[in-house]
Motif scaffolding. Structure first.
Motif, mmCIF file in Angstrom:
data_model
loop_
_atom_site.group_PDB
_atom_site.id
_atom_site.type_symbol
_atom_site.label_atom_id
_atom_site.label_comp_id
_atom_site.label_asym_id
_atom_site.label_seq_id
_atom_site.Cartn_x
_atom_site.Cartn_y
_atom_site.Cartn_z
ATOM 1 N N ASP A 138 0.389 -1.335 -0.417
ATOM 2 C CA ASP A 138 0.048 -0.124 -0.122
ATOM 3 C C ASP A 138 1.170 0.986 0.202
ATOM 4 O O ASP A 138 -0.020 2.521 -0.503
ATOM 5 N N THR A 139 1.706 1.024 0.366
ATOM 6 C CA THR A 139 3.134 2.233 0.903
ATOM 7 C C THR A 139 4.109 2.044 -0.373
ATOM 8 O O THR A 139 4.608 2.920 -0.185
ATOM 9 N N SER A 140 4.073 1.323 -1.101
ATOM 10 C CA SER A 140 5.137 1.758 -2.357
ATOM 11 C C SER A 140 6.515 1.326 -1.497
ATOM 12 O O SER A 140 6.744 2.045 -2.262
ATOM 13 N N SER A 141 6.602 0.537 -1.228
ATOM 14 C CA SER A 141 7.935 0.367 -0.115
ATOM 15 C C SER A 141 9.134 -0.172 -1.437
ATOM 16 O O SER A 141 8.611 -1.074 -1.827
ATOM 17 N N ASN A 142 9.682 0.057 -0.839
ATOM 18 C CA ASN A 142 10.622 -0.847 -1.870
ATOM 19 C C ASN A 142 11.782 -2.226 -1.438
ATOM 20 O O ASN A 142 11.921 -3.031 -1.950
ATOM 21 N N LEU A 143 10.636 -2.525 -0.281
ATOM 22 C CA LEU A 143 10.978 -3.515 -0.071
ATOM 23 C C LEU A 143 10.536 -5.149 0.204
ATOM 24 O O LEU A 143 9.014 -4.793 -1.322
ATOM 25 N N THR A 144 10.744 -5.756 -0.666
ATOM 26 C CA THR A 144 10.342 -7.299 -1.268
ATOM 27 C C THR A 144 9.678 -8.279 -0.531
ATOM 28 O O THR A 144 11.080 -8.240 0.133
ATOM 29 N N MET A 145 8.899 -9.204 -0.261
ATOM 30 C CA MET A 145 8.111 -9.680 0.723
ATOM 31 C C MET A 145 8.232 -11.108 0.422
ATOM 32 O O MET A 145 7.874 -11.370 -1.152
ATOM 33 N N LEU A 146 9.390 -11.761 0.967
ATOM 34 C CA LEU A 146 8.944 -13.119 0.227
ATOM 35 C C LEU A 146 8.537 -14.412 1.353
ATOM 36 O O LEU A 146 8.973 -14.076 2.071
ATOM 37 N N PHE A 147 7.363 -15.241 1.370
ATOM 38 C CA PHE A 147 6.577 -15.774 1.857
ATOM 39 C C PHE A 147 7.430 -16.790 1.759
ATOM 40 O O PHE A 147 7.808 -17.890 1.041
ATOM 41 N N ALA A 148 8.050 -17.775 3.087
ATOM 42 C CA ALA A 148 8.850 -18.995 3.458
ATOM 43 C C ALA A 148 7.666 -20.118 2.536
ATOM 44 O O ALA A 148 6.818 -19.999 3.430
ATOM 45 N N ASN A 149 8.528 -21.053 2.070
ATOM 46 C CA ASN A 149 8.222 -22.370 1.486
ATOM 47 C C ASN A 149 8.142 -23.203 2.793
ATOM 48 O O ASN A 149 9.032 -23.601 3.647
#
Lengths: 345, 444
Positions: A235-246
């Motif tokens: 929503d805040t267009s952050s430059n972090l990338t979210m990875l979900f652990a498999n």
């Protein structure tokens, strides 16, 4: 036989019942003892003091062992395929795939058109990584002056959203490329992201443009906070990338270490990250892994470098994990930094 | 065994001649018969009323006089057509002392043509013709007294009169409103009328009580942002389908203060009809729950929607029931997160209760007053002159042409929750008395 005898001689129904009662008591006791042994295994390890002594005996000496590194990477690739599987991606979890939670007994979630768009297309890391630093949060990092050492690595992995404020920069460095975030932190520190999300978004700015690695599909109550963390960042267009652990990867890594004598309900995040780094990097250095309350110089050490909140006791088996890592250190597969880092020119 | 079989075969042993069983059967039969009869009667009635509307639509409106229709048993709005009413009034001795109301059919014959020629509201409000027309409407004391088609007819006839505010009626009305509800100090929860540490009672969950903690208190404005009769001309925009193709946008935008209900779309597609400015818009928490997942997931889409209403404040019935509270607070938090300066207000539950009670006396008896009525009530106190657009709760417009429920969609509301027709009926009366101005036709 005893029961038979009892029933024949006395012929009483009551006594049989009484024996049955006793039998169940015995069974319960047996189960209890078994549990006892499971929780406090007799083979459990040397005491903390012995470990410290051994570490002191080893000293600073460390020799890189390329064959050991290659061997371990092969082992990990065979069991867990970290390159492909470490995160949930669109590639390895297509629409309709069932994700079995690794921290729950029997619980799953199907990838649907609500969750599918949240995944990254494929493994976003540029492999192979050269020098990796896995930074634990152990209190031993305090006053270690390892900050510069850590920043020199090509890829820095951190655990559980540690603070990187000015007071700690000298000891823990500033760079971050991947940081794990436990959903329970989101729940405790940020009210589950149900109210204001600004505090969360602002606190994530410390990590620059790194990857956030969240075990969203490990525990049932952790899924919603993790997804919400994704929404908040997007929503805040952050430059972090979210990875979900498999969860598959986490489970296979857990089994890998269980086979090597780590008996815990669940591995600590640190060990997951070290395994990941061993599978992805050419050279791994681990900082801040020290689960004991006494340091090498017999001085008390806080649990974390930023606080001294002890974890829930029987959840992780940190000392066992440490022994495993120390064996890897001795064999030259990875390097553990348990003392101060040498001042650099 | 033998005995049992005998007993079964013997008819007299049943002892059920007019016993429970046969009585039951008779009741069921009677019920069925009555239902059947009702169905037949209703069906006829329904067809008839539909025919009337079809006629209304056409050109023959002028010379239409309703057929005698006595079958008003059990129907919702007892049909009582014009001739019958005239007939009765002529025989009432006191009706002549008040004012002689001409028969509907008489009016049509005498005046209809003339009115329709100059439809643009050229008659003075206080001219005798207009007085008669107004009395026509005021004679309809209850909505169920006449057929809707007849009410429409009288309403259409009134359109020839230019509306003017009646100072006396308006000030009386405002006085009674300020006695009951007092919007300038109780419309929203503020730091002043809801001190920290007190407990706020919910509107419907009588057991629900919300303690005003520091966290909640922080969200309230210091004081009411609006004062009494602050604005000269206000426009309250309902979402009724009647506003479609009315081209009232310009007229609406010229008002000093504009209220809207339930975040309606006001993009280019509609702005010619509904205007583009907004000063205060209500949001129903159920909209947020349904369309924006209670703001538990994405929040930017909702923020983008609110961006359409440039500087308008939003107001939420947060203390209606316990379910609404969290969602409404989340709106405030979300706007803070996006650094928005937009005002977020919460209706004071006591104010809404008072409004509901006030209107219940006027005949609006529903589970809850609609957002539109809340806004109109508030506007009556905040503004000198109130204009309503898009308020029309009947399936067809005054000319008898069917309209959609909203100007943007045709989603019908939950039945039995709001009493919209009664609300509109009240507005029509207030229009006639010169308290507010209801616009139902196209704007020029």
């Amino acid at each position: 036989m005893l029961r038979l005898f009892c029933a024949k001689t006395r012929g009483g129904n009551m006594l049989v019942r009484c024996y049955r009662g006793k039998l169940s008591v015995w069974a319960a006791l047996c189960v209890l003892v078994l549990c006892w042994f499971y929780i406090f295994p007799v083979y459990r390890l040397p005491r903390d003091k012995d470990i410290v002594e051994e570490v002191l005996r080893q000293g600073e000496a460390w020799q890189k062992n390329q064959t050991g590194i290659d061997h371990y990477r092969k082992l990990l690739t065979e069991c867990c395929e970290p390159r492909k599987m470490f995160a949930v991606t669109k590639e390895n979890s297509p629409m309709g795939k069932v994700l079995w939670y690794d921290g729950e007994f029997y619980h799953s979630r199907t990838v649907n058109n609500e969750t599918y768009p949240l995944f990254v297309q494929e493994n976003p890391l540029q492999l192979p990584l050269k020098k990796c630093a896995v930074v634990g949060n152990g209190g031993i990092l305090r006053n270690s002056k390892c900050g510069r050492d850590i920043d020199q690595a090509d890829f820095v992995l951190r655990c559980n959203l540690p603070p990187l404020s000015k007071d700690y920069v000298e000891d823990v460095g500033t760079k971050t490329h991947m940081v794990t975030a436990n959903p329970s932190i989101v729940e405790k520190r940020f009210q589950n992201l149900l109210w204001s999300r600004k505090a969360f978004v602002d606190s994530m700015k410390v990590y620059g443009s790194s990857y956030i690695y969240m075990p969203a599909f490990s525990m049932k109550p952790g899924t919603d906070p993790s997804l919400r963390a994704y929404y908040a960042l997007a929503d805040t267009s952050s430059n972090l990338t979210m990875l979900f652990a498999n969860p598959e990867f986490l489970r296979s890594v857990g089994q890998f270490w269980k086979g090597r004598g780590v008996h815990a309900k669940r591995l600590s995040t640190g060990l997951f990250l070290v395994s990941l780094a061993l599978g992805l990097c050419e050279e791994v250095t681990a900082y801040g892994f020290w689960p004991f309350s006494v340091g090498l110089d017999e001085q008390p050490v806080s649990h974390h470098y930023y606080d001294n909140i002890l974890p829930y006791k029987w959840f992780h088996a940190m000392p066992e994990e440490f022994v495993q890592l120390w064996q890897l250190h001795k064999s030259g597969t990875l390097r553990m930094r348990v003392g101060c880092c040498p001042p650099q020119e | 065994m033998l005995r049992r079989r005998m007993g079964y075969a013997d008819p007299s042993s049943g002892k059920d001649i007019l016993g429970n069983r046969s009585l039951c059967f008779i009741f069921i039969c009677a019920f069925g018969l009555v239902t059947l009869l009702q169905q037949i009667l209703y069906g006829k009635n329904y067809i008839k009323s539909a025919q009337q509307f079809n006629r209304l639509k056409g050109d023959e409106t002028g010379n239409w006089t309703g057929p005698v229709n006595f079958s008003d048993d059990g129907s919702l709005k007892p049909a009582r057509n014009g001739r019958k009413r005239c007939f009765r009034q002529n025989f009432q001795p006191d009706s002549q002392t008040v004012i002689v109301t001409p028969c509907l059919s008489d009016i049509k014959k005498k005046q209809k043509k003339r009115y329709l020629e100059n439809y643009d509201g050229s008659y003075e409000y206080n001219s005798t013709a207009c007085r008669e027309l107004r009395q026509e409407i005021m004679d309809v004391k209850v909505l169920s007294m006449v057929k809707t088609s007849e009410l429409f007819e009288r309403w259409r006839n009134l359109q020839v009169c230019r509306w003017a505010q009646s100072k006396e009626e308006t000030s009386n009305f405002k006085m009674s409103l300020s006695r009951c509800c007092n919007a300038p100090s109780f419309l929203f929860t503020t730091k002043r009328n809801t001190p920290a540490g007190t407990k706020l009672r919910y509107e419907v969950d009588t057991s629900g009580i919300l303690p005003i903690t520091a966290e909640v208190f922080k969200m309230f404005p210091d004081d009411m942002p609006y004062s009494k009769s602050q604005y000269k001309k206000c426009a309250v925009i309902g979402n009724g389908g009647i506003i479609k193709n009315s081209k009232c946008g310009k007229e609406i935008d010229s008002a000093d203060f504009i209220f809207r209900c339930n975040i309606p779309p006001i993009n280019e597609k509609y702005s010619a009809d509904v205007g583009s400015r907004t000063d205060l818009v209500t949001i129903n928490p159920s909209i947020i729950s349904e369309r924006f997942q209670k703001l538990e997931k994405w929040r930017r889409p909702f923020y983008e929607v609110l961006q359409n209403y440039e500087n308008s404040s939003v107001v939420l019935p947060a203390f209606y029931n316990t379910r609404n509270t969290d969602v409404s607070f989340r709106v405030k938090y979300m706007l803070d997160d996006f650094d928005s300066q937009r005002g977020v207000f919460f209706f004071h539950p006591q104010y809404l209760l008072n409004v509901q009670r006030f209107w219940a006396v006027q005949g609006v008896r529903a589970k809850r007053v609609s957002s539109g009525l809340m806004l109109v009530t508030a506007a009556m106190e905040m503004c000198e002159e109130v204009h309503l657009y898009g308020f029309w709760a009947f399936p067809m417009n005054p000319a008898g042409i069917f309209i959609t429920h909203h100007y943007y969609d045709n989603v019908k509301p939950r039945p039995g929750f709001h009493a919209m027709p009664h609300e509109i009926f009240n507005f029509i009366h207030m229009h006639t008395r010169g308290i507010l101005n209801v616009h139902t036709g196209p704007c020029t």
